[in-house]
Write an enzyme that holds these catalytic residues in place. Structure first.
Site, PDB file in Angstrom:
ATOM      1  N   GLU A 111       0.801   3.383   5.661  1.00 20.35           N
ATOM      2  CA  GLU A 111      -0.186   3.680   4.598  1.00 20.35           C
ATOM      3  C   GLU A 111       0.455   3.709   3.209  1.00 20.35           C
ATOM      4  O   GLU A 111       0.192   4.600   2.396  1.00 20.35           O
ATOM      5  CB  GLU A 111      -0.937   4.992   4.904  1.00 20.35           C
ATOM      6  CG  GLU A 111      -1.778   4.867   6.159  1.00 20.35           C
ATOM      7  CD  GLU A 111      -2.896   5.888   6.300  1.00 20.35           C
ATOM      8  OE1 GLU A 111      -2.984   6.814   5.492  1.00 20.35           O
ATOM      9  OE2 GLU A 111      -3.696   5.726   7.227  1.00 20.35           O
TER      10      GLU A 111
HETATM   11  C1  FAD Z   1       4.251   2.610  13.214  1.00 15.31           C
HETATM   12  C2  FAD Z   1       3.545   1.719  12.266  1.00 15.31           C
HETATM   13  C3  FAD Z   1       2.167   1.596  12.342  1.00 15.31           C
HETATM   14  C4  FAD Z   1       1.495   0.718  11.486  1.00 15.31           C
HETATM   15  N1  FAD Z   1       0.133   0.527  11.641  1.00 15.31           N
HETATM   16  C5  FAD Z   1      -0.459  -0.453  10.913  1.00 15.31           C
HETATM   17  C6  FAD Z   1      -1.831  -0.800  11.149  1.00 15.31           C
HETATM   18  O1  FAD Z   1      -2.513  -0.185  11.961  1.00 15.31           O
HETATM   19  N2  FAD Z   1      -2.374  -1.830  10.440  1.00 15.31           N
HETATM   20  C7  FAD Z   1      -1.647  -2.524   9.517  1.00 15.31           C
HETATM   21  O2  FAD Z   1      -2.173  -3.446   8.933  1.00 15.31           O
HETATM   22  N3  FAD Z   1      -0.356  -2.227   9.252  1.00 15.31           N
HETATM   23  C8  FAD Z   1       0.251  -1.215   9.937  1.00 15.31           C
HETATM   24  N4  FAD Z   1       1.564  -0.911   9.699  1.00 15.31           N
HETATM   25  C9  FAD Z   1       2.284  -1.632   8.669  1.00 15.31           C
HETATM   26  C10 FAD Z   1       2.655  -0.789   7.455  1.00 15.31           C
HETATM   27  O3  FAD Z   1       1.542  -0.580   6.657  1.00 15.31           O
HETATM   28  C11 FAD Z   1       3.785  -1.568   6.768  1.00 15.31           C
HETATM   29  O4  FAD Z   1       4.919  -1.368   7.567  1.00 15.31           O
HETATM   30  C12 FAD Z   1       4.014  -1.127   5.361  1.00 15.31           C
HETATM   31  O5  FAD Z   1       2.988  -1.627   4.552  1.00 15.31           O
HETATM   32  C13 FAD Z   1       5.353  -1.632   4.815  1.00 15.31           C
HETATM   33  O6  FAD Z   1       5.543  -2.974   5.075  1.00 15.31           O
HETATM   34  P1  FAD Z   1       6.926  -3.467   5.700  1.00 15.31           P
HETATM   35  O7  FAD Z   1       7.209  -2.621   6.887  1.00 15.31           O
HETATM   36  O8  FAD Z   1       6.833  -4.916   5.911  1.00 15.31           O
HETATM   37  O9  FAD Z   1       8.000  -3.119   4.611  1.00 15.31           O
HETATM   38  P2  FAD Z   1       8.333  -3.980   3.307  1.00 15.31           P
HETATM   39  O10 FAD Z   1       7.090  -4.288   2.549  1.00 15.31           O
HETATM   40  O11 FAD Z   1       9.220  -5.094   3.680  1.00 15.31           O
HETATM   41  O12 FAD Z   1       9.133  -2.921   2.454  1.00 15.31           O
HETATM   42  C14 FAD Z   1      10.510  -2.609   2.725  1.00 15.31           C
HETATM   43  C15 FAD Z   1      10.931  -1.529   1.738  1.00 15.31           C
HETATM   44  O13 FAD Z   1      10.842  -2.022   0.406  1.00 15.31           O
HETATM   45  C16 FAD Z   1      10.060  -1.149  -0.387  1.00 15.31           C
HETATM   46  N5  FAD Z   1       9.335  -1.951  -1.361  1.00 15.31           N
HETATM   47  C17 FAD Z   1       8.610  -3.076  -1.182  1.00 15.31           C
HETATM   48  N6  FAD Z   1       8.142  -3.522  -2.343  1.00 15.31           N
HETATM   49  C18 FAD Z   1       8.557  -2.669  -3.299  1.00 15.31           C
HETATM   50  C19 FAD Z   1       8.393  -2.573  -4.715  1.00 15.31           C
HETATM   51  N7  FAD Z   1       7.694  -3.440  -5.417  1.00 15.31           N
HETATM   52  N8  FAD Z   1       8.983  -1.545  -5.343  1.00 15.31           N
HETATM   53  C20 FAD Z   1       9.703  -0.615  -4.687  1.00 15.31           C
HETATM   54  N9  FAD Z   1       9.884  -0.669  -3.354  1.00 15.31           N
HETATM   55  C21 FAD Z   1       9.316  -1.672  -2.677  1.00 15.31           C
HETATM   56  C22 FAD Z   1       9.143  -0.434   0.582  1.00 15.31           C
HETATM   57  O14 FAD Z   1       8.771   0.842   0.062  1.00 15.31           O
HETATM   58  C23 FAD Z   1      10.042  -0.299   1.796  1.00 15.31           C
HETATM   59  O15 FAD Z   1      10.831   0.839   1.660  1.00 15.31           O
HETATM   60  C24 FAD Z   1       2.231  -0.014  10.524  1.00 15.31           C
HETATM   61  C25 FAD Z   1       3.613   0.158  10.419  1.00 15.31           C
HETATM   62  C26 FAD Z   1       4.270   0.995  11.281  1.00 15.31           C
HETATM   63  C27 FAD Z   1       5.754   1.128  11.158  1.00 15.31           C
END
Ligand code: FAD
Length: 755
Positions: free
Chosen positions: A451
């Site tokens: 989220e």
């Molecule tokens: C257990 C779990 C349940 C989930 N359930 C759902 C679901 O039901 N439906 C769904 O659609 N998604 C779901 N997700 C996905 C979740 O919303 C994403 O994991 C989240 O949006 C982050 O994306 P990412 O993991 O690809 O990280 P990335 O986007 O790759 O980010 C990696 C890191 O970089 C940081 N970052 C990225 N961009 C920036 C920026 N511009 N400035 C500063 N920092 C930045 C982030 O904060 C993070 O720390 C789930 C994830 C998990 C782990």
């Protein structure tokens, strides 16, 4: 004959001069420094409402509003649900069985959650849902999470993004009539699939596509969409029957009669639709909640599956941010409050029960330090949870506040659970049915990531959106600059910019004067009494935030977006003031309990010191020596005087957890404690026994008698003697950890790998 310079004519002339001589040039300068915004950002900015956050950013929060706001009120039906079915559900939850044996919720738990409408708390009663308030929803999630994180996550998702929330906000009448009753009855289990391999935090990078096509079905031409997607991390996907699927919609053949690229769109897709592949599972941090990929190739759905109908084509991102504006203020913050309260309860008891070097470890200041931190965090985030729920129940969708809550509640959760692990030593390192915090610990990375991942939320969203959205004039100015009608735009700009200038003159003056007097004469509401100094300090912090925000926006303009470290620190100040105002609200709403005063003091000493540190860092990293000097002059002309939490306050806050009483009860209310050999029940029994033993030993000491002679000398009754002697066994039971047959461990880990 009338005199040409009547007052009216004079003021019209003056206004024209002001517009042409000043506002026109300001507007030109403004257009140059105004932050550029992508469509995704603009839509996020427009989502939801501004609320108490805007008061904080104004520099003069309306405390009367906050004090009058009703918090913590449940309806009879909600309270009956919490006292009845919710307790029954908690009794069914066996965390060890769920996490380590079944890797799923047992069937009776699924059945009960569906039967009792736990997956449909936010769906209105007319569709068969529970129609709960945000507060009731939050209380339910909090209680369940003290028992099982997997059960709490399972309940959270359908009640957050859903797609129940999306359906209620944007669904067509037909979609609502079809899906909401099915979601309420549990006939449909939902999931929401946004994230893919390329698109994580940045939904705009999404490569999942839908193509508008016509297909022949039963001899008829049906207009629809062929979706190809590769989604991952989707909670509930392996068991879902209906997926809210986000993708980029394209119309290469112009079948809809418009552009080819139509933007991010959401469709409701039954998971048994040919070509859609669900059922495989991820293992998120070793937890048992259902989570997995959603893949599809040329999955065809008719056009009426687009959520919200054709009008909502291309509005997927706006819809998602709108739904998140409230949802993320409830779900993860409630889970965080649960784990913080559980940490406070167990650590207080354990620090009393566990003796080393001949003393309860709660006597050692080294242990009291993290214990006090846990207690204060639990007090603070629960206060903020209730305040946020009250805002949502009052009809707000506070996007910035929700982001603050998501980020800061989960960060405090992380700190609290880590502290709790330290205090327990080996007792919580060993996994098994006796470990009451292992699952909360394992869930930390999940809470931080979902989220809106915390780094992004802190450094980009909170201040990035807050500064623009909560500003009383900035959005009006930006709109005026963008107005294609230049004359109208100039009029609107002139109006907003001069109101803005007066607003700044007032705030800069107040900040300077309060800086000279360390906030002692800042505004406090009537009737604040002994709490007036707390209100004054928050008013002072708020006006400083208003000043420094203005400077950051004015000097850095659009470049502020790239200065994430600065934006993160400014966001921390806004967040801290929000959290502290929630603490004050809680303290007042609970009747200014004297026993809770150490917790209030800890939160304020710690929070105001954090504000000072962040201000110092912002000034230090502000570009340009002259700006840094000016900022120091307006913010802290006599320097900064706050110190970290004093040892006296720290010790008093820790003590609240080390003995039974109102403070401990209020802080840990709603934590589910089972019966019999439930590990928390065992710990609480040992805690109660130790308290009683210590009271009886005081009697003994007062009478200067040895234990063996206490009964014969009439100092203790024989049952009291037995109580003292029985304490050892209870303590020992509370200290036990689990061990397992070596072959069973090897077999279980092999089974894990194959799962
Ligand atoms: C257990 C779990 C349940 C989930 N359930 C759902 C679901 O039901 N439906 C769904 O659609 N998604 C779901 N997700 C996905 C979740 O919303 C994403 O994991 C989240 O949006 C982050 O994306 P990412 O993991 O690809 O990280 P990335 O986007 O790759 O980010 C990696 C890191 O970089 C940081 N970052 C990225 N961009 C920036 C920026 N511009 N400035 C500063 N920092 C930045 C982030 O904060 C993070 O720390 C789930 C994830 C998990 C782990």
């Amino acid at each position: 004959m009338s005199f040409p310079w009547t007052p009216d004519k004079w003021s019209v002339r003056m206004a024209q001069w002001r517009r042409n001589l000043i506002s026109k040039f300001l507007m030109r300068w403004y257009a140059g420094v105004m932050p550029e915004m992508s469509d995704t950002e603009a839509e996020a900015i427009e989502a939801g409402t501004v609320w108490w956050d805007a008061q904080i950013m104004s520099g003069r929060p309306d405390w009367a509003y906050l004090r009058a706001l009703e918090t913590g009120k449940l309806t009879q039906a909600e309270q009956a649900f919490i006292d009845g079915p919710l307790q029954e559900l908690c009794a069914l939850l066996d965390d060890w069985q769920i996490e380590s044996e079944l890797h799923d919720l047992p069937r009776p738990v699924w059945d009960m959650m569906i039967r009792e409408g736990l997956l449909a708390m936010i769906i209105p009663t007319e569709y068969g849902g529970k129609g709960f308030s945000a507060l009731a929803h939050s209380e339910v999630v909090r209680t369940i999470a003290t028992r099982s994180i997997t059960a709490a996550v399972t309940v959270m998702v359908p009640n957050s993004l859903g797609p129940g929330e999306l359906l209620m906000l944007y669904g067509t009448d037909e979609q609502k009539a079809h899906y909401l009753p099915r979601l309420a009855s549990g006939e449909d289990i939902p999931c929401f699939a946004l994230t893919g391999i390329e698109a994580g935090s940045d939904a705009g990078a999404m490569t999942d596509v839908g193509v508008v096509v016509e297909r022949e079905i039963d001899g008829e031409r049906v207009l629809g969409i062929e979706i190809t997607c590769d989604k991952r991390y989707i909670t509930l996907a392996p068991v879902a029957t209906i997926a809210g699927l986000a993708f980029r919609l394209r119309d290469p053949e112009g079948l809809l009669g418009g552009e080819e690229e139509l933007g991010i769109t959401v469709a409701l897709v039954p998971t048994d639709t040919p070509g859609l592949d669900t059922g495989r599972r991820h293992i998120p941090s070793g937890l048992a909640f259902q989570n997995g990929p959603v893949r599809g190739e040329n999955v065809f759905v008719p056009m009426d599956h687009v959520l919200g109908g054709r009008d909502h084509i291309g509005k997927g991102w706006r819809m998602l941010t709108g739904a998140l504006a409230a949802g993320r203020g409830i779900s993860l913050p409630s889970m965080s409050c649960a784990a913080a309260a559980l940490s406070a309860l167990s650590c207080g008891a354990y620090a009393r029960v566990r003796e080393q070097f001949g003393l309860s470890i709660g006597n050692f200041e080294g242990v009291r330090e993290p214990l006090a931190r846990i207690a204060a965090s639990a007090y603070l985030i629960d206060a903020a949870r209730k305040l946020t729920a009250a805002g949502i129940d009052a009809g707000e969708k506070p996007a910035v506040v929700s982001a603050i809550m998501k980020c800061h509640a989960t960060e405090r959760l992380r700190q609290a659970v880590n502290d709790a692990m330290d205090i327990h030593g080996g007792k919580l390192v060993m996994e098994g049915p006796r470990n009451y915090l292992a699952t909360a610990y394992n869930s930390l990375p999940v809470a931080i990531t979902v989220e809106g991942a915390n780094i992004l939320t802190r450094s980009l969203i909170i201040f990035g959106q807050g500064a623009i959205r909560c500003h009383p004039y900035l959005l009006d100015e930006m709109e005026a600059v963008r107005n294609p009608d230049r004359e109208e735009g100039l009029k609107a700009f002139d109006h907003a910019v001069f109101a803005h200038i007066w607003h700044d003159i007032r705030n800069f003056t107040r900040s300077f004067v309060h800086g000279l007097t360390f906030g002692r004469f800042a505004h406090a509401p009537e009737g604040a009494g002994a709490l007036a100094p707390y209100y004054r300090q928050l008013t002072h912090a708020s006006v400083r935030l208003a000043v420094i925000s203005e400077m950051a926006l004015g000097v850095l303009g659009g470049a502020l977006k790239r200065k994430e470290a600065l934006s993160g620190r400014l966001g921390d100040i806004l967040s801290e003031i929000y959290l502290l105002s929630a603490v004050l609200k809680r303290f007042e709403a609970e009747g200014r309990q004297a026993a809770d005063k150490p917790l209030l003091d800890y939160c304020f000493e710690d929070g105001l010191y954090r504000v000072q540190q962040r201000l110092r860092e912002v000034i230090r990293h502000f570009p340009g020596l002259h700006w840094r000097i000016l900022l120091s002059l307006f913010l802290c002309p006599l320097g900064q005087h706050r110190q970290p939490v004093s040892d006296a306050v720290m010790n008093a806050a820790a003590q609240c957890m080390l003995e039974p009483g109102g403070a401990r009860d209020r802080l840990t209310r709603g934590v589910y404690i089972g019966e019999g050999d439930d590990p928390l029940a065992v710990l609480e029994r040992a805690f109660a026994a130790i308290i009683r033993r210590d009271e009886l030993l005081k009697k003994l000491k007062g009478a200067k008698t040895e234990l063996d002679e206490a009964v014969s000398k009439g100092v203790l009754s024989s049952s009291e003697l037995n109580e003292i002697r029985g304490t050892e066994a209870l303590i020992r039971e509370a200290l036990l950890t689990d061990d397992f047959d070596a072959q069973a461990v090897a077999a279980a880990s092999g089974a894990d790998r194959r799962a």
